[in-house]
Motif scaffolding. Structure first.
Motif, short mmCIF file in Angstrom:
data_model
loop_
_atom_site.label_atom_id
_atom_site.label_comp_id
_atom_site.label_asym_id
_atom_site.label_seq_id
_atom_site.Cartn_x
_atom_site.Cartn_y
_atom_site.Cartn_z
N ARG A 2 0.84 -1.20 0.00
CA ARG A 2 0.00 0.00 0.00
C ARG A 2 0.88 1.25 0.00
N ALA A 3 0.49 2.21 -0.79
CA ALA A 3 1.32 3.40 -0.95
C ALA A 3 1.32 4.25 0.32
N ASP A 4 0.23 4.19 1.07
CA ASP A 4 0.11 5.10 2.21
C ASP A 4 0.54 4.45 3.52
N TYR A 5 1.10 3.26 3.47
CA TYR A 5 1.50 2.59 4.69
C TYR A 5 2.92 3.00 5.05
N THR A 6 3.07 3.61 6.20
CA THR A 6 4.40 4.01 6.63
C THR A 6 5.04 2.83 7.35
N ALA A 7 5.85 2.08 6.62
CA ALA A 7 6.44 0.89 7.21
C ALA A 7 7.55 1.28 8.18
N VAL A 8 8.39 2.20 7.72
CA VAL A 8 9.55 2.57 8.52
C VAL A 8 9.57 4.08 8.67
N ARG A 9 9.85 4.58 9.88
CA ARG A 9 10.00 6.02 10.05
C ARG A 9 11.16 6.29 10.99
N ALA A 10 11.90 7.31 10.65
CA ALA A 10 13.01 7.75 11.49
C ALA A 10 13.93 6.60 11.87
N ALA A 11 14.18 5.76 10.89
CA ALA A 11 15.06 4.64 11.16
C ALA A 11 16.47 4.98 10.70
N SER A 12 17.41 4.78 11.57
CA SER A 12 18.79 5.01 11.18
C SER A 12 19.55 3.73 11.42
N LEU A 13 20.25 3.30 10.41
CA LEU A 13 20.93 2.02 10.51
C LEU A 13 22.26 2.13 9.78
N ARG A 14 23.31 1.66 10.42
CA ARG A 14 24.62 1.75 9.81
C ARG A 14 25.25 0.37 9.83
N VAL A 15 25.72 -0.04 8.69
CA VAL A 15 26.41 -1.33 8.61
C VAL A 15 27.84 -1.07 8.19
N LEU A 16 28.77 -1.60 8.96
CA LEU A 16 30.18 -1.38 8.65
C LEU A 16 30.67 -2.40 7.64
N ASP A 17 31.74 -2.03 6.94
CA ASP A 17 32.31 -2.95 5.96
C ASP A 17 32.77 -4.21 6.66
N GLY A 18 32.43 -5.35 6.09
CA GLY A 18 32.86 -6.62 6.66
C GLY A 18 32.02 -7.08 7.83
N GLU A 19 30.97 -6.36 8.13
CA GLU A 19 30.15 -6.70 9.29
C GLU A 19 28.92 -7.50 8.87
N PHE A 20 28.51 -8.42 9.71
CA PHE A 20 27.32 -9.21 9.46
C PHE A 20 26.24 -8.74 10.42
N VAL A 21 25.26 -8.01 9.91
CA VAL A 21 24.21 -7.44 10.77
C VAL A 21 22.88 -8.09 10.46
N SER A 22 22.19 -8.52 11.51
CA SER A 22 20.86 -9.08 11.32
C SER A 22 19.80 -8.12 11.81
N LEU A 23 18.71 -8.05 11.07
CA LEU A 23 17.56 -7.26 11.47
C LEU A 23 16.48 -8.22 11.92
N GLN A 168 35.37 -16.59 3.85
CA GLN A 168 36.38 -16.53 2.78
C GLN A 168 36.57 -15.11 2.28
N ALA A 169 35.49 -14.37 2.17
CA ALA A 169 35.57 -12.99 1.71
C ALA A 169 34.58 -12.19 2.53
N ARG A 170 35.10 -11.47 3.51
CA ARG A 170 34.20 -10.78 4.44
C ARG A 170 33.60 -9.54 3.81
N ARG A 171 32.36 -9.68 3.39
CA ARG A 171 31.65 -8.51 2.88
C ARG A 171 30.68 -8.10 3.95
N CYS A 172 30.11 -6.89 3.79
CA CYS A 172 29.13 -6.55 4.79
C CYS A 172 27.79 -7.16 4.39
N VAL A 173 27.11 -7.68 5.39
CA VAL A 173 25.86 -8.40 5.15
C VAL A 173 24.75 -7.76 5.98
N LEU A 174 23.62 -7.50 5.34
CA LEU A 174 22.43 -7.08 6.05
C LEU A 174 21.43 -8.21 5.89
N PHE A 175 21.15 -8.88 7.00
CA PHE A 175 20.40 -10.12 6.96
C PHE A 175 19.08 -9.94 7.69
#
Lengths: 248, 270
Positions: A2-23, A168-175
């Motif tokens: 739905r176009a009018d559904y505000t799923a996320v508001r004022a969310a700030s998220l930072r993922v560092l290089d090589g980091e594995f972050v889960s939401l 083997q190759a540490r990339r940043c992951v947002l999971f």
């Protein structure tokens, strides 16, 4: 959506290089929205997305995306599915297939190169999708509940394989996941989102468990249990909010 | 009870149906023969099966039917190919640009609901009595079948697949080439049996309304002299040709659409 559904508001998220972050968060809390913003598949109505420091608009070319549902090309074999990213970038077909063959080997599908998606099991399709994404060597990986449709055994196998590939190759992951155990077992950091609408991160937990990890063994670790309890107590309230206290 | 019902099921699966189908055909011919021989049905209007078969045999043994059949099949093939390509292109175009689709919507509806067989005499005037007036009639019939299946199919392309292709770096043209077109081929094949039939109808009706060659022309000539047997012979030859075309389409489909799960696999997959 739905176009009018505000799923996320004022969310700030930072993922560092090589980091594995889960939401993690209750259903409908906008986990996928955050991921789509990072991928550039959706544009934020407010705020900005920065990819490695530079503001990004449009598709995020340095990201690979693993989808929750099957996204393989049904008319391509496993091999050609893995090769397509290179083909789209103008790599000669034979060369692309050669590299695709290596990647099929790496995800354990070498024997199934000529199979079409409908001839593969759910786990095989996930492996093919993983290779399809990784062959392009993206600097960041975005994963939207990639293993939620698999049975428990296949799932743990895939989680271990993912950890192996990541090591083997540490990339940043947002999971993104709704499975807290999966989140803790895989990540460096777990971010808890509040219930939607207008969801935002409410807590963050550093996962200081040793690596390399095995998802089954790590679950017995006392620190794992401790983290699980702490994160769940934060998550539980949000889950209940999302369900309108239906469980109480 | 259980064992007996399962036995019965296996026995039906094992015995093929075609002998019964042949028997049914023979039975119909015998019935036709008996009814016309006893003159319950007047042979002048209903023909006589033995003479019909003799005519067909004569046609093929002397080879006299071949140029006519060849022309009809050529018209069918051309109508089918042209109609499919045009329908595919138009379906993709309008499926992907909603503005153009809204603009053209009333015209498409109008042309589709118009009885296009009426156009045959006009095409004959425009393109002469040769094959092209028939091909064009066939094209107008085939076009809409393919067009509608592609046009509706475009909207049903999996959005996840599109997102995935974009994340893998596909440009707009590459999306068309690697996602929309292969998907569209599936919808084209779904309508293929109908559209081959329609191409055939276009060719024969076109011939029937004015031509110098073709099986439809033979039928028209025979009707002119009240030769019902030849009319029936022509109809049977056309039917056999249609069956053959349908069979060819099935083979082609199996070859090109091997990536699609068939019913058997779908049942086995968990």
């Amino acid at each position: 959506m739905r176009a009018d559904y505000t799923a996320v508001r004022a969310a700030s998220l930072r993922v560092l290089d090589g980091e594995f972050v889960s939401l993690v968060g209750p259903t409908g809390c906008g986990k996928s929205t955050l991921l789509n913003l990072a991928a550039g598949l959706q544009a934020p109505t407010e705020g900005e997305v920065r990819i490695f420091g530079t503001p990004s608009s449009g598709l995020n070319a340095s990201a690979g995306y693993l989808f929750q549902t099957d996204a393989l090309f049904p008319w391509r074999t496993a091999l050609d599915n893995v090769a397509i990213g290179l083909e789209l970038r103008g790599v000669v077909r034979e060369q692309a297939r050669e590299r695709a063959r290596e990647w099929l080997q790496r995800v354990g599908l070498a024997a199934h190169a000529t199979k079409y998606p409908h001839e593969m099991s759910g786990g095989m399709r996930k492996r093919a999708a993983l290779a399809q994404m990784l062959i392009l060597e993206p600097r960041m990986l975005l994963m939207d509940e990639p293993f939620s449709a698999l049975d428990v055994q296949t799932r743990q196998l895939m989680e271990n394989e993912l950890l192996g590939l990541w090591a083997q190759a540490r990339r940043c992951v947002l999971f993104v996941t709704h499975d807290l155990e999966e989140a803790i077992a895989l990540s460096n950091r777990v971010v808890v989102l509040s219930a939607g609408p207008a969801s935002h991160p409410i807590a963050e937990y550093e996962v200081d468990l040793p690596r390399p990890r095995d998802v089954q063994e790590i679950a017995m670790h006392p620190r794992f249990v401790e983290l699980h309890r702490a994160i769940w107590s934060a998550l539980k309230q949000e889950v209940m909010k999302a369900h309108g206290h239906a469980f109480l | 009870m259980d064992t007996r019902s399962s036995e019965r099921r296996t026995s039906t699966r094992e015995s093929p149906l075609w002998p019964w189908q042949v028997l049914l055909l023979l039975g119909l011919f015998v019935l036709w023969h008996v009814l016309t021989r006893t003159e319950i049905l007047p042979p002048f209007f209903f023909g006589e099966p033995l003479q019909v078969l003799a005519r067909i045999w004569d046609w093929f043994s002397t080879g006299r039917i071949l140029p006519h059949l060849g022309v009809t099949l050529l018209e069918t093939l051309l109508a089918f190919l042209l109609g499919t390509v045009l329908g595919l292109a138009a379906g993709l175009w309008l499926g992907l640009s909603p503005r153009a689709a809204r603009l053209l919507d009333p015209y498409i509806t109008a042309f589709n609901s118009m009885p296009r067989v009426i156009l045959a005499p006009i095409f004959a005037v425009w393109f002469g009595l040769g094959i092209w007036s028939k091909v064009l009639l066939g094209v107008t019939l085939v076009f809409f079948i393919v067009f509608f299946s592609v046009y509706h199919g475009v909207r049903e392309v999996s959005p996840v697949l599109l997102d995935n292709a974009r994340m893998l770096g596909a440009s707009r043209m590459q999306l068309l080439r690697h996602v929309y077109l292969p998907s569209a081929m599936g919808w084209v094949f779904a309508s293929l049996h109908t559209s081959v039939g329609m191409a055939f109808v276009g060719a024969v009706v076109g011939e029937y309304l004015g031509s110098a060659r073709g099986v439809g022309y033979l039928i028209l000539q025979a009707e002119g002299v009240f030769d019902v047997n030849t009319v029936f012979a022509g109809v049977i030859v056309l039917t056999l040709a249609a069956l053959l075309l349908d069979r060819l389409v099935t083979l082609l489909e199996r070859r090109l659409m091997s990536w699609r799960p068939n019913a058997q696999d779908r049942g086995a997959r968990s």
